[in-house]
Design a protein around this motif. Structure first.
Motif, short mmCIF file in Angstrom:
data_model
loop_
_atom_site.label_atom_id
_atom_site.label_comp_id
_atom_site.label_asym_id
_atom_site.label_seq_id
_atom_site.Cartn_x
_atom_site.Cartn_y
_atom_site.Cartn_z
N GLU A 42 15.66 58.72 61.79
CA GLU A 42 15.48 57.39 61.18
C GLU A 42 16.64 56.49 61.57
OE1 GLU A 42 15.21 55.18 56.80
OE2 GLU A 42 15.54 57.35 56.89
N HIS A 47 18.04 53.10 59.93
CA HIS A 47 17.88 52.19 58.78
C HIS A 47 18.82 51.01 58.91
CE1 HIS A 47 16.90 50.99 54.66
NE2 HIS A 47 18.16 50.58 54.63
N GLN A 50 19.96 56.70 47.65
CA GLN A 50 19.17 56.72 48.88
C GLN A 50 19.85 57.56 49.96
OE1 GLN A 50 19.06 52.41 49.19
NE2 GLN A 50 16.83 52.41 48.89
N ARG A 99 18.31 61.14 51.68
CA ARG A 99 18.14 61.31 53.13
C ARG A 99 19.03 62.41 53.68
NH1 ARG A 99 16.66 56.09 52.08
NH2 ARG A 99 15.33 54.99 53.57
N GLU A 108 17.95 65.93 52.66
CA GLU A 108 16.79 66.33 53.47
C GLU A 108 17.23 66.82 54.85
OE1 GLU A 108 13.96 63.15 53.68
OE2 GLU A 108 13.48 63.25 51.55
#
Length: 198
Positions: free
Chosen positions: A176, A178, A186, A190, A193
């Motif tokens: 990702e 961002h 947040q 992330r 994970e």
């Protein structure tokens, strides 16, 4: 004489409120950019010869470039390849970016929680070195820091706005990109994970 004086007074009566409204409008615009504006605070501008993927979207699914960059502490050069085998969070920041300064302590907090499970690198981008060092001192971050002085790494990842955070798997595939500041919650979601998938 009396008519021209009346015209001048009437013109002044109209001009003053207009000027006042313009000044108030400007103050609100500046205030919203600094305090309540969108999370993106800075925009990079490359020359016409440069090709930049839109907002990093083209980088997802590709692999992190492993060109060398200068360490922030002056201890020579490094490469993202130095972090092979670990998920990596690459955060682009600059001293003039207000949301960057707000985000950096949150990133440090999550980095501390996860320890060696996820590597974190802050990449200072096209910035004055003294100003960047002052920001690092002020925010108290201790994760690894580098300088992308010519913007080559940012360009390769399609970074246009700051802050931008790139999340990559253990084999350094970009998961990702961002754009804009992330909250501590947040970032934790992330980064946890990434650690779990490694």
């Amino acid at each position: 004489m009396r008519a021209s004086r009346s015209r001048l007074l009437a013109a002044a009566a109209v001009a003053l409120p207009v000027a006042l409204l313009a000044a108030v409008g400007t103050a609100f615009a500046v205030d919203s950019m600094v305090d309540d504006g969108p999370p993106v605070d800075a925009e990079l501008r490359f020359s016409a010869e440069d090709t930049v993927p839109p907002e990093g979207s083209g980088a997802t699914g590709t692999f992190l470039p492993h060109e060398s960059w200068e360490r922030f502490d002056g201890e020579g050069s490094a490469s993202l390849a130095d972090y092979s085998g670990r998920p990596l969070v690459l955060n682009f920041f600059a001293s003039y970016c207000v949301p960057c300064a707000r985000e950096m302590p949150a990133l440090q907090s999550v980095a501390d929680e996860l320890g060696d499970r996820v590597a974190v690198v802050g990449m200072n981008l096209v910035d004055e070195e003294d100003a960047a060092r002052a920001l690092v001192e002020r925010t108290g971050v201790t994760y690894d820091l580098g300088r992308d002085e010519d913007g080559a790494l940012a360009q390769a990842l399609g970074v246009v706005n700051l802050p931008t955070t790139v999340f990559a798997s253990a084999d350094h595939e970009v998961v990702e990109v961002h754009t804009g500041a992330l909250s501590e919650a947040q970032l934790r979601e992330r980064m946890t994970e990434l650690a779990a998938a490694a």
